[in-house]
Design a protein around this motif. Structure first.
Motif, PDB file in Angstrom:
ATOM      1  N   GLY A 111      39.521 -83.560   6.289  1.00 13.56           N
ATOM      2  CA  GLY A 111      40.447 -84.621   5.915  1.00 13.56           C
ATOM      3  C   GLY A 111      41.727 -84.511   6.709  1.00 13.56           C
ATOM      4  O   GLY A 111      41.848 -83.674   7.606  1.00 13.56           O
ATOM      5  N   PRO A 112      42.698 -85.328   6.364  1.00 11.36           N
ATOM      6  CA  PRO A 112      43.964 -85.306   7.096  1.00 11.36           C
ATOM      7  C   PRO A 112      44.786 -84.060   6.770  1.00 11.36           C
ATOM      8  O   PRO A 112      44.489 -83.350   5.794  1.00 11.36           O
ATOM      9  N   PRO A 113      45.808 -83.781   7.560  1.00 11.71           N
ATOM     10  CA  PRO A 113      46.682 -82.647   7.268  1.00 11.71           C
ATOM     11  C   PRO A 113      47.305 -82.776   5.873  1.00 11.71           C
ATOM     12  O   PRO A 113      47.616 -83.887   5.424  1.00 11.71           O
ATOM     13  N   ASN A 114      47.451 -81.638   5.208  1.00 10.82           N
ATOM     14  CA  ASN A 114      48.079 -81.551   3.877  1.00 10.82           C
ATOM     15  C   ASN A 114      47.366 -82.370   2.812  1.00 10.82           C
ATOM     16  O   ASN A 114      47.991 -82.890   1.888  1.00 10.82           O
ATOM     17  N   ALA A 115      46.041 -82.458   2.915  1.00 11.78           N
ATOM     18  CA  ALA A 115      45.252 -83.166   1.901  1.00 11.78           C
ATOM     19  C   ALA A 115      44.832 -82.247   0.763  1.00 11.78           C
ATOM     20  O   ALA A 115      44.294 -82.713  -0.234  1.00 11.78           O
ATOM     21  N   GLY A 116      45.036 -80.930   0.917  1.00 13.34           N
ATOM     22  CA  GLY A 116      44.674 -79.984  -0.124  1.00 13.34           C
ATOM     23  C   GLY A 116      43.396 -79.204   0.142  1.00 13.34           C
ATOM     24  O   GLY A 116      42.853 -78.562  -0.756  1.00 13.34           O
ATOM     25  N   LYS A 117      42.922 -79.223   1.386  1.00 12.66           N
ATOM     26  CA  LYS A 117      41.677 -78.522   1.735  1.00 12.66           C
ATOM     27  C   LYS A 117      41.788 -77.017   1.498  1.00 12.66           C
ATOM     28  O   LYS A 117      40.905 -76.420   0.877  1.00 12.66           O
ATOM     29  N   SER A 118      42.858 -76.418   1.965  1.00 15.99           N
ATOM     30  CA  SER A 118      43.040 -74.967   1.793  1.00 15.99           C
ATOM     31  C   SER A 118      43.241 -74.605   0.328  1.00 15.99           C
ATOM     32  O   SER A 118      42.735 -73.577  -0.140  1.00 15.99           O
ATOM     33  N   SER A 119      43.962 -75.433  -0.408  1.00 16.92           N
ATOM     34  CA  SER A 119      44.152 -75.187  -1.841  1.00 16.92           C
ATOM     35  C   SER A 119      42.825 -75.256  -2.586  1.00 16.92           C
ATOM     36  O   SER A 119      42.563 -74.442  -3.480  1.00 16.92           O
ATOM     37  N   LEU A 120      41.976 -76.199  -2.219  1.00 18.96           N
ATOM     38  CA  LEU A 120      40.652 -76.309  -2.839  1.00 18.96           C
ATOM     39  C   LEU A 120      39.796 -75.087  -2.511  1.00 18.96           C
ATOM     40  O   LEU A 120      39.142 -74.522  -3.391  1.00 18.96           O
ATOM     41  N   LEU A 121      39.812 -74.663  -1.245  1.00 18.24           N
ATOM     42  CA  LEU A 121      39.075 -73.466  -0.859  1.00 18.24           C
ATOM     43  C   LEU A 121      39.536 -72.266  -1.681  1.00 18.24           C
ATOM     44  O   LEU A 121      38.712 -71.519  -2.215  1.00 18.24           O
ATOM     45  N   ASN A 122      40.848 -72.082  -1.821  1.00 23.53           N
ATOM     46  CA  ASN A 122      41.377 -70.960  -2.595  1.00 23.53           C
ATOM     47  C   ASN A 122      40.961 -71.045  -4.058  1.00 23.53           C
ATOM     48  O   ASN A 122      40.616 -70.034  -4.667  1.00 23.53           O
TER      49      ASN A 122
ATOM     50  N   ARG B 157      32.048 -67.159   1.790  1.00 23.41           N
ATOM     51  CA  ARG B 157      30.763 -67.217   1.089  1.00 23.41           C
ATOM     52  C   ARG B 157      31.030 -67.124  -0.394  1.00 23.41           C
ATOM     53  O   ARG B 157      31.810 -66.286  -0.848  1.00 23.41           O
ATOM     54  N   LEU B 158      30.392 -68.009  -1.157  1.00 17.85           N
ATOM     55  CA  LEU B 158      30.547 -67.973  -2.595  1.00 17.85           C
ATOM     56  C   LEU B 158      29.334 -68.584  -3.268  1.00 17.85           C
ATOM     57  O   LEU B 158      28.457 -69.131  -2.612  1.00 17.85           O
ATOM     58  N   ASP B 159      29.294 -68.462  -4.575  1.00 17.42           N
ATOM     59  CA  ASP B 159      28.200 -68.968  -5.387  1.00 17.42           C
ATOM     60  C   ASP B 159      28.746 -70.117  -6.219  1.00 17.42           C
ATOM     61  O   ASP B 159      29.694 -69.941  -6.978  1.00 17.42           O
ATOM     62  N   LEU B 160      28.164 -71.305  -6.074  1.00 15.91           N
ATOM     63  CA  LEU B 160      28.570 -72.463  -6.864  1.00 15.91           C
ATOM     64  C   LEU B 160      27.393 -72.875  -7.738  1.00 15.91           C
ATOM     65  O   LEU B 160      26.360 -73.321  -7.216  1.00 15.91           O
ATOM     66  N   ALA B 161      27.526 -72.676  -9.031  1.00 17.60           N
ATOM     67  CA  ALA B 161      26.477 -73.027 -10.000  1.00 17.60           C
ATOM     68  C   ALA B 161      25.143 -72.385  -9.637  1.00 17.60           C
ATOM     69  O   ALA B 161      24.086 -73.007  -9.758  1.00 17.60           O
ATOM     70  N   GLY B 162      25.191 -71.148  -9.163  1.00 19.93           N
ATOM     71  CA  GLY B 162      23.969 -70.423  -8.837  1.00 19.93           C
ATOM     72  C   GLY B 162      23.424 -70.679  -7.447  1.00 19.93           C
ATOM     73  O   GLY B 162      22.388 -70.137  -7.071  1.00 19.93           O
ATOM     74  N   VAL B 163      24.113 -71.507  -6.677  1.00 24.21           N
ATOM     75  CA  VAL B 163      23.661 -71.831  -5.320  1.00 24.21           C
ATOM     76  C   VAL B 163      24.581 -71.125  -4.324  1.00 24.21           C
ATOM     77  O   VAL B 163      25.797 -71.319  -4.356  1.00 24.21           O
ATOM     78  N   PRO B 164      24.011 -70.307  -3.430  1.00 22.78           N
ATOM     79  CA  PRO B 164      24.858 -69.675  -2.415  1.00 22.78           C
ATOM     80  C   PRO B 164      25.409 -70.732  -1.456  1.00 22.78           C
ATOM     81  O   PRO B 164      24.684 -71.636  -1.031  1.00 22.78           O
ATOM     82  N   CYS B 165      26.691 -70.613  -1.136  1.00 17.18           N
ATOM     83  CA  CYS B 165      27.349 -71.599  -0.275  1.00 17.18           C
ATOM     84  C   CYS B 165      28.202 -70.898   0.774  1.00 17.18           C
ATOM     85  O   CYS B 165      28.740 -69.825   0.538  1.00 17.18           O
ATOM     86  N   LEU B 166      28.317 -71.546   1.901  1.00 19.83           N
ATOM     87  CA  LEU B 166      29.267 -71.149   2.921  1.00 19.83           C
ATOM     88  C   LEU B 166      30.272 -72.292   2.984  1.00 19.83           C
ATOM     89  O   LEU B 166      29.956 -73.391   3.456  1.00 19.83           O
ATOM     90  N   LEU B 167      31.463 -72.044   2.459  1.00 15.81           N
ATOM     91  CA  LEU B 167      32.502 -73.059   2.369  1.00 15.81           C
ATOM     92  C   LEU B 167      33.467 -72.880   3.531  1.00 15.81           C
ATOM     93  O   LEU B 167      33.975 -71.780   3.761  1.00 15.81           O
ATOM     94  N   SER B 168      33.703 -73.948   4.282  1.00 18.03           N
ATOM     95  CA  SER B 168      34.567 -73.877   5.466  1.00 18.03           C
ATOM     96  C   SER B 168      35.792 -74.754   5.286  1.00 18.03           C
ATOM     97  O   SER B 168      35.687 -75.940   4.965  1.00 18.03           O
ATOM     98  N   ASP B 169      36.959 -74.160   5.498  1.00 19.48           N
ATOM     99  CA  ASP B 169      38.230 -74.882   5.521  1.00 19.48           C
ATOM    100  C   ASP B 169      38.520 -75.178   6.986  1.00 19.48           C
ATOM    101  O   ASP B 169      38.319 -74.324   7.851  1.00 19.48           O
ATOM    102  N   THR B 170      38.977 -76.387   7.274  1.00 13.91           N
ATOM    103  CA  THR B 170      39.199 -76.777   8.669  1.00 13.91           C
ATOM    104  C   THR B 170      40.610 -77.325   8.868  1.00 13.91           C
ATOM    105  O   THR B 170      41.293 -77.686   7.907  1.00 13.91           O
ATOM    106  N   ALA B 171      40.988 -77.421  10.114  1.00 14.60           N
ATOM    107  CA  ALA B 171      42.266 -78.038  10.480  1.00 14.60           C
ATOM    108  C   ALA B 171      42.259 -79.501  10.057  1.00 14.60           C
ATOM    109  O   ALA B 171      41.223 -80.166  10.071  1.00 14.60           O
ATOM    110  N   GLY B 172      43.424 -79.991   9.668  1.00 17.51           N
ATOM    111  CA  GLY B 172      43.541 -81.400   9.320  1.00 17.51           C
ATOM    112  C   GLY B 172      43.332 -82.285  10.534  1.00 17.51           C
ATOM    113  O   GLY B 172      43.769 -81.962  11.641  1.00 17.51           O
ATOM    114  N   LEU B 173      42.640 -83.390  10.315  1.00 20.04           N
ATOM    115  CA  LEU B 173      42.352 -84.312  11.412  1.00 20.04           C
ATOM    116  C   LEU B 173      43.392 -85.416  11.455  1.00 20.04           C
ATOM    117  O   LEU B 173      43.694 -86.046  10.454  1.00 20.04           O
TER     118      LEU B 173
END
Length: 91
Positions: free
Chosen positions: A13-24, A48-64
Protein backbone atom coordinates in the motif's frame (compact mmCIF):
# COMPACT_ATOMS: atom_id res chain seq x y z
CA UNK A 1 2.18 -27.92 -0.63
CA UNK A 2 0.62 -24.85 1.05
CA UNK A 3 0.03 -26.88 4.23
CA UNK A 4 3.71 -27.82 4.33
CA UNK A 5 5.30 -24.55 3.23
CA UNK A 6 2.64 -22.10 4.30
CA UNK A 7 0.96 -19.13 2.72
CA UNK A 8 2.91 -16.11 1.52
CA UNK A 9 1.20 -12.83 2.46
CA UNK A 10 2.60 -9.49 1.29
CA UNK A 11 1.44 -6.28 2.95
CA UNK A 12 1.36 -3.50 0.38
CA UNK A 13 0.00 0.00 0.00
CA UNK A 14 0.98 3.64 0.13
CA UNK A 15 3.48 5.06 2.63
CA UNK A 16 2.18 5.33 6.22
CA UNK A 17 -0.84 3.10 5.57
CA UNK A 18 -0.10 0.98 8.65
CA UNK A 19 1.65 -2.01 7.03
CA UNK A 20 4.44 -2.19 9.61
CA UNK A 21 2.00 -1.69 12.49
CA UNK A 22 -0.13 -4.56 11.18
CA UNK A 23 2.94 -6.80 10.83
CA UNK A 24 3.94 -6.00 14.44
CA UNK A 25 0.42 -6.69 15.71
CA UNK A 26 0.22 -10.05 13.93
CA UNK A 27 3.76 -11.00 14.99
CA UNK A 28 3.00 -9.88 18.57
CA UNK A 29 6.39 -8.18 18.74
CA UNK A 30 8.12 -5.06 17.37
CA UNK A 31 9.57 -6.76 14.28
CA UNK A 32 9.34 -3.63 12.11
CA UNK A 33 10.26 -0.01 12.86
CA UNK A 34 7.15 2.17 13.00
CA UNK A 35 7.45 5.91 12.46
CA UNK A 36 5.27 8.83 11.33
CA UNK A 37 7.94 9.54 8.71
CA UNK A 38 6.87 8.32 5.26
CA UNK A 39 9.38 5.94 3.71
CA UNK A 40 10.65 4.34 6.94
CA UNK A 41 10.37 0.79 5.55
CA UNK A 42 12.74 0.43 2.64
CA UNK A 43 13.35 -3.30 2.38
CA UNK A 44 11.13 -6.38 2.52
CA UNK A 45 10.87 -7.61 6.11
CA UNK A 46 9.66 -11.20 6.51
CA UNK A 47 8.19 -12.83 9.62
CA UNK A 48 7.12 -16.47 9.90
CA UNK A 49 4.02 -16.97 11.98
CA UNK A 50 0.97 -19.14 12.46
CA UNK A 51 -2.43 -17.66 11.60
CA UNK A 52 -5.37 -19.84 12.67
CA UNK A 53 -3.21 -22.95 12.40
CA UNK A 54 -1.84 -22.09 8.96
CA UNK A 55 1.89 -21.39 8.64
CA UNK A 56 2.47 -18.03 6.96
CA UNK A 57 5.33 -15.95 5.71
CA UNK A 58 4.22 -12.36 6.23
CA UNK A 59 6.15 -9.66 4.36
CA UNK A 60 6.16 -5.95 5.15
CA UNK A 61 7.17 -3.80 2.18
CA UNK A 62 8.10 -0.24 1.35
CA UNK A 63 5.18 2.07 0.69
CA UNK A 64 4.34 2.50 -2.97
CA UNK A 65 4.12 5.95 -4.46
CA UNK A 66 2.88 6.73 -7.93
CA UNK A 67 5.45 6.43 -10.71
CA UNK A 68 5.44 10.22 -11.12
CA UNK A 69 6.51 10.53 -7.44
CA UNK A 70 9.57 8.29 -7.86
CA UNK A 71 11.53 11.31 -9.07
CA UNK A 72 10.79 13.06 -5.73
CA UNK A 73 12.35 10.34 -3.51
CA UNK A 74 15.88 9.06 -3.15
CA UNK A 75 17.36 6.05 -4.92
CA UNK A 76 17.11 3.84 -1.82
CA UNK A 77 13.36 4.36 -1.56
CA UNK A 78 12.96 3.69 -5.29
CA UNK A 79 14.81 0.38 -4.79
CA UNK A 80 12.51 -0.42 -1.86
CA UNK A 81 9.48 0.12 -4.08
CA UNK A 82 11.01 -2.12 -6.76
CA UNK A 83 11.53 -4.86 -4.17
CA UNK A 84 7.97 -4.42 -2.91
CA UNK A 85 6.59 -4.93 -6.42
CA UNK A 86 8.77 -8.04 -6.83
CA UNK A 87 7.39 -9.43 -3.54
CA UNK A 88 3.82 -8.91 -4.82
CA UNK A 89 4.62 -10.94 -7.92
CA UNK A 90 5.96 -13.83 -5.80
CA UNK A 91 2.93 -13.94 -3.47
Amino acid sequence: EIVREGVRIVLGGPPNAGKSSLLNALARRPAAIVSPVAGTTRDVLEVRLDLAGVPCLLSDTAGLRGEHCEQEVDAVEVEGMRRARAAFEQA
